[in-house]
Design an enzyme around this catalytic site. Structure first.
Site, mmCIF file in Angstrom:
data_model
loop_
_atom_site.group_PDB
_atom_site.id
_atom_site.type_symbol
_atom_site.label_atom_id
_atom_site.label_comp_id
_atom_site.label_asym_id
_atom_site.label_seq_id
_atom_site.Cartn_x
_atom_site.Cartn_y
_atom_site.Cartn_z
ATOM 1 N N ARG A 108 34.224 35.194 42.990
ATOM 2 C CA ARG A 108 34.206 36.724 42.386
ATOM 3 C C ARG A 108 33.176 37.558 42.708
ATOM 4 O O ARG A 108 32.542 38.429 41.963
ATOM 5 C CB ARG A 108 34.286 36.560 40.843
ATOM 6 N N SER A 118 38.465 38.163 32.619
ATOM 7 C CA SER A 118 37.504 37.053 32.338
ATOM 8 C C SER A 118 36.290 37.731 32.158
ATOM 9 O O SER A 118 35.836 38.374 32.909
ATOM 10 C CB SER A 118 37.642 35.985 33.377
ATOM 11 N N GLU A 154 31.358 37.509 34.656
ATOM 12 C CA GLU A 154 32.259 37.958 35.567
ATOM 13 C C GLU A 154 32.287 39.729 35.639
ATOM 14 O O GLU A 154 32.134 40.416 36.589
ATOM 15 C CB GLU A 154 33.630 37.371 35.775
HETATM 16 C C1 LIG Z 1 44.065 41.982 31.845
HETATM 17 C C2 LIG Z 1 43.104 41.761 32.767
HETATM 18 C C3 LIG Z 1 43.339 40.565 33.793
HETATM 19 C C4 LIG Z 1 42.508 40.274 34.997
HETATM 20 N N1 LIG Z 1 42.779 39.187 35.595
HETATM 21 C C5 LIG Z 1 41.790 38.939 36.857
HETATM 22 C C6 LIG Z 1 42.096 37.795 37.576
HETATM 23 O O1 LIG Z 1 43.216 37.217 37.430
HETATM 24 N N2 LIG Z 1 41.360 37.688 38.700
HETATM 25 C C7 LIG Z 1 40.532 38.427 39.004
HETATM 26 O O2 LIG Z 1 39.706 38.271 39.917
HETATM 27 N N3 LIG Z 1 40.024 39.682 38.106
HETATM 28 C C8 LIG Z 1 40.648 39.929 37.127
HETATM 29 N N4 LIG Z 1 40.609 40.838 36.389
HETATM 30 C C9 LIG Z 1 39.489 41.814 36.594
HETATM 31 C C10 LIG Z 1 39.586 43.284 37.597
HETATM 32 O O3 LIG Z 1 41.032 43.426 37.446
HETATM 33 C C11 LIG Z 1 39.103 42.648 38.972
HETATM 34 O O4 LIG Z 1 38.016 42.521 39.321
HETATM 35 C C12 LIG Z 1 39.599 43.858 39.939
HETATM 36 O O5 LIG Z 1 39.229 43.435 41.237
HETATM 37 C C13 LIG Z 1 38.723 44.999 39.590
HETATM 38 O O6 LIG Z 1 39.224 46.128 40.455
HETATM 39 P P1 LIG Z 1 38.864 47.676 40.038
HETATM 40 O O7 LIG Z 1 39.514 48.302 40.906
HETATM 41 O O8 LIG Z 1 39.425 47.747 38.452
HETATM 42 O O9 LIG Z 1 37.457 47.682 40.139
HETATM 43 P P2 LIG Z 1 36.366 48.095 39.057
HETATM 44 O O10 LIG Z 1 36.301 47.678 37.576
HETATM 45 O O11 LIG Z 1 36.435 49.717 38.794
HETATM 46 O O12 LIG Z 1 35.026 47.797 39.864
HETATM 47 C C14 LIG Z 1 34.605 46.469 40.033
HETATM 48 C C15 LIG Z 1 33.509 46.441 41.262
HETATM 49 O O13 LIG Z 1 34.255 46.653 42.092
HETATM 50 C C16 LIG Z 1 33.420 48.017 42.923
HETATM 51 N N5 LIG Z 1 34.339 48.912 43.407
HETATM 52 C C17 LIG Z 1 35.288 49.232 43.101
HETATM 53 N N6 LIG Z 1 36.049 50.085 43.889
HETATM 54 C C18 LIG Z 1 35.344 50.047 44.969
HETATM 55 C C19 LIG Z 1 35.345 50.406 46.113
HETATM 56 N N7 LIG Z 1 36.410 51.251 46.832
HETATM 57 N N8 LIG Z 1 34.596 50.256 47.250
HETATM 58 C C20 LIG Z 1 33.469 49.558 46.983
HETATM 59 N N9 LIG Z 1 33.312 48.559 45.624
HETATM 60 C C21 LIG Z 1 34.199 49.112 44.870
HETATM 61 C C22 LIG Z 1 32.791 48.660 41.483
HETATM 62 O O14 LIG Z 1 31.565 49.394 42.122
HETATM 63 C C23 LIG Z 1 32.261 47.192 40.665
HETATM 64 O O15 LIG Z 1 31.377 46.932 41.274
HETATM 65 C C24 LIG Z 1 41.441 41.249 35.198
HETATM 66 C C25 LIG Z 1 41.259 42.623 34.353
HETATM 67 C C26 LIG Z 1 42.069 42.742 33.404
HETATM 68 C C27 LIG Z 1 41.779 43.785 32.562
#
Ligand SMILES: Cc1cc2nc3c(=O)[nH]c(=O)nc-3n(C[C@H](O)[C@H](O)[C@H](O)COP(=O)(O)OP(=O)(O)OC[C@H]3O[C@@H](n4cnc5c(N)ncnc54)[C@H](O)[C@@H]3O)c2cc1C
Length: 324
Positions: free
Chosen positions: A188, A237, A307
């Site tokens: 992660r 998580s 996380e």
């Molecule tokens: C219901 C639910 C279930 C989930 N299940 C999982 C799972 O099974 N496994 C898992 O790993 N995660 C899970 N997640 C967490 C999340 O969806 C992941 O971590 C996902 O990859 C985050 O993507 P995001 O676009 O929402 O990033 P954000 O939440 O917007 O940002 C997360 C991080 O990424 C950075 N970021 C975002 N976009 C960029 C970009 N274009 N360039 C550089 N950095 C960037 C941000 O600065 C921040 O540090 C879950 C979340 C929810 C709500």
């Protein structure tokens, strides 16, 4: 120059959206927190270059302005007071998927823009019987956020299929093509910095059987709906699983399922998901995370690592009251 003045400069030089004092809550799955000082939704790479140049013109002060890339906000908690600096959220022009010439024998390369939602990418691959991204179907993030977080589930993670990532560096104004060894992937996490914005990612997939791929995706969805409170306000998580253990099980065995602080509570369905109810504050989530972390440490001697990412300033309140 203030960020308000910088916003004026940007408005004159970019085609994307520029806002000041912009509320971030609705751009996150927790739907909590305050505004960011300056918000940019670039329409293309030229807008990112314009941002970088404007900061460069501010000299050393420009280099100190905090930059936050935000994707679908599904792994973050924004402080109630909001955050300082600039939030960059890639706009719809960065949401696309295409098949590319494969670089590896027996594989199919697929490239996706950084703001592409992961379920959309998984479904696109599934319709073509391409294996390797099935687990993404129930992760509500974007490609950019998934690369940064090395997102994963069901025994797979981004680093298993990603071949090449295009990254824009706001300091150097360059686009670099990065291979996995230079991205520092671990559980992660990656070593991408705050000023490195993922623009697109290329994945290496395997041609397989469409029904089998779809069945795997259905199984992922079913598992989620049976074991996780996905429809409620949360960010997945809360803690990383410590080596050889399940964070959720430790929280549950510490008797903390259902515990609450203010409007934040530990899910009764899955103890590693913390839910925000109507009226919750980001500080409630922060306090609950700290109290749960302290109780698990006290009870099992295991130090849990969050996380989810807390953005902005939070108060340290060691004695926050928990309702069982
Ligand atoms: C219901 C639910 C279930 C989930 N299940 C999982 C799972 O099974 N496994 C898992 O790993 N995660 C899970 N997640 C967490 C999340 O969806 C992941 O971590 C996902 O990859 C985050 O993507 P995001 O676009 O929402 O990033 P954000 O939440 O917007 O940002 C997360 C991080 O990424 C950075 N970021 C975002 N976009 C960029 C970009 N274009 N360039 C550089 N950095 C960037 C941000 O600065 C921040 O540090 C879950 C979340 C929810 C709500």
């Amino acid at each position: 120059m203030s960020l308000g003045a910088l916003a004026e400069v940007l408005r004159a030089s970019v085609t994307g959206r520029v806002e000041t004092d912009f509320p971030l809550a609705r751009l996150t799955t927790y739907k909590l927190g305050g505004p960011v000082e300056l918000y940019l939704e670039p329409d293309g790479i030229d807008d990112l270059v314009a941002l970088g140049k404007s900061l460069e013109e501010l000299g050393s002060a420009g280099g100190r302005v905090p930059i936050l890339a935000i994707g679908r906000g599904s792994n973050v908690v924004v402080s109630d007071a909001g955050i300082a600096g600039i939030a960059v959220r890639l706009g719809p022009k960065f949401s696309w998927i295409k098949q590319a010439e494969s670089t590896l024998p027996g594989s199919v390369s697929v490239i996706a823009g950084a703001s592409t939602p992961l379920p959309q990418l998984a479904n696109w691959a599934g319709r073509r019987g391409l294996e390797g991204l099935e687990y993404m179907v129930s992760i509500p993030g974007s490609v950019g956020g998934a690369v940064r977080m090395n997102a994963g589930a069901h025994g797979s993670e981004v680093q298993g299929a990603v071949e090449l990532v295009a990254v824009f560096d706001i300091d150097t104004l360059t686009v670099e093509e990065r291979t996995p060894p230079t991205l520092g992937f671990a559980y992660r996490r990656s070593t991408l910095g705050e000023k490195e914005i993922v623009l697109e990612a290329r994945f290496s997939l395997k041609a397989g059987d469409r029904d089998t791929v779809r069945a795997r995706m259905d199984a992922c969805r079913r598992h989620r709906s049976e074991t996780q409170p996905g429809a409620l306000q949360n960010a997945g998580s809360v803690f990383k699983n410590p080596p050889g253990a399940s964070a959720g099980r430790l929280v549950e065995e510490a008797g903390l399922k259902g515990s609450r602080i203010g409007g934040a509570s530990v899910s009764t369905l899955h103890a590693n998901f913390f839910i925000a109810a109507e009226g919750a504050r980001a500080q409630d989530v922060y306090d609950l995370v700290n109290v749960v972390k302290a109780r698990v440490l006290e009870r099992f001697g295991v130090e849990l690592t969050p996380e989810i990412r807390f953005l902005g300033e939070f108060e340290e309140r060691a004695n926050a009251e928990v309702t069982p």
